[in-house]
Design an enzyme around this catalytic site. Structure first.
Site, short mmCIF file in Angstrom:
data_model
loop_
_atom_site.label_atom_id
_atom_site.label_comp_id
_atom_site.label_asym_id
_atom_site.label_seq_id
_atom_site.Cartn_x
_atom_site.Cartn_y
_atom_site.Cartn_z
N SER A 35 3.50 -4.25 3.27
CA SER A 35 4.44 -5.08 2.37
C SER A 35 5.52 -4.59 2.23
CB SER A 35 3.62 -4.95 0.87
OG SER A 35 2.67 -5.26 1.50
N ARG A 79 -2.50 3.43 9.50
CA ARG A 79 -1.84 3.07 10.37
C ARG A 79 -0.80 4.35 11.61
NH1 ARG A 79 1.78 -0.57 5.78
NH2 ARG A 79 0.53 1.93 5.31
N LYS A 102 4.95 1.53 -10.90
CA LYS A 102 5.38 1.04 -9.27
C LYS A 102 5.64 -0.09 -9.56
CE LYS A 102 2.81 2.85 -5.44
NZ LYS A 102 1.69 2.50 -4.49
N HIS A 145 -4.04 -6.20 6.25
CA HIS A 145 -3.94 -5.69 5.21
C HIS A 145 -5.59 -6.94 5.50
CE1 HIS A 145 -0.92 -4.52 1.95
NE2 HIS A 145 -1.84 -3.80 1.80
P1 ADP Z 1 -1.08 1.70 -1.55
O1 ADP Z 1 -0.12 1.92 -2.79
O2 ADP Z 1 -2.09 2.05 -2.24
O3 ADP Z 1 -0.60 2.35 -0.09
P2 ADP Z 1 -1.25 -0.61 0.48
O4 ADP Z 1 -0.95 -2.33 -0.30
O5 ADP Z 1 0.49 -0.42 0.86
O6 ADP Z 1 -1.59 0.50 -1.79
O7 ADP Z 1 -2.38 -0.49 1.13
C1 ADP Z 1 -3.44 -0.91 0.46
C2 ADP Z 1 -4.17 0.28 1.92
O8 ADP Z 1 -4.28 -0.49 3.24
C3 ADP Z 1 -4.04 1.43 2.40
O9 ADP Z 1 -5.09 2.05 3.02
C4 ADP Z 1 -2.97 1.16 3.40
O10 ADP Z 1 -3.12 2.38 4.89
C5 ADP Z 1 -3.65 -0.06 3.77
N1 ADP Z 1 -2.56 -1.20 5.14
C6 ADP Z 1 -1.65 -1.42 4.52
N2 ADP Z 1 -1.21 -2.01 5.26
C7 ADP Z 1 -1.53 -2.23 6.75
C8 ADP Z 1 -1.73 -2.44 7.94
N3 ADP Z 1 -0.65 -3.28 8.08
N4 ADP Z 1 -2.40 -2.24 8.31
C9 ADP Z 1 -3.80 -1.44 7.85
N5 ADP Z 1 -4.02 -0.83 6.67
C10 ADP Z 1 -2.82 -1.33 6.54
#
Ligand code: ADP
Length: 168
Positions: free
Chosen positions: A127, A89, A40, A16
């Protein structure tokens, strides 16, 4: 131009953070918007997640942290932001993200979703994966900001079981 980076951030990972840092170079301001979604089940409360993101992004002067509930487009509109920033990703992310970006545009045609592809070293990182490793006592220090690593350790550190008195 102002961009909103919405997500759960439960917790924020270095993946992130990489997207936030790169986004902050592209846009005049980035709002990391933590979604409050009672459906969630989150490990960290919204206020803990705000603190974690603030600690991780303190060095970025054009990044601020906020929280929202309800529709992402409505939040973006309330901030007068017409860009949503998201990270990609793997191929499975793409299917979901494409659907979300079309849905958001159908709700508010002015919104544009900008995708940044993950940096190679974080392509496997999520996460959920981090929480799974921490739950089993594994090292996550190379995957998350330092404050998050501490919070995860505190969360999953077992309170020692008091030793039983031995019966003679
Ligand atoms: P959500 O529940 O909305 O998917 P996340 O916190 O899991 O929320 O992810 C938020 C954004 O960050 C999403 O667009 C996700 O694809 C991106 N993201 C999460 N992990 C990574 C990573 N390792 N590299 C790039 N983007 C990421």
């Amino acid at each position: 131009m102002l961009a909103v980076y919405p997500g759960s951030f439960d917790p924020i990972t270095l993946g992130h953070l990489d997207i936030i840092e790169r986004g902050a170079r592209l846009f005049s301001e980035v709002i990391v918007a933590i979604a409050h979604n009672p459906q969630k089940k989150a490990l960290f409360s919204v206020s803990q997640r705000i603190k974690q993101v603030q600690a991780a992004t303190g060095h970025l002067k054009n990044v601020r942290v906020d929280t929202f509930d309800g529709l992402t487009v409505e939040y973006a509109r309330s901030q007068q932001a017409t860009v949503l920033l998201r990270g990609l990703r793997v191929l499975s992310d793409f299917e979901y993200e494409l659907q979300m970006s079309h849905t958001n545009k159908s709700l508010w045609p002015e919104i544009e979703t900008v995708f940044l592809t993950t940096s190679n070293e974080y392509s496997f990182l999520s996460s959920s994966l981090v929480k799974e490793i921490a739950r089993f006592g594994g090292n996550v220090r190379h995957l998350v900001p330092a404050t998050v690593a501490k919070d995860l350790e505190a969360c999953f550190t077992q309170t020692p079981i008091p030793s039983q008195p031995t019966l003679e």
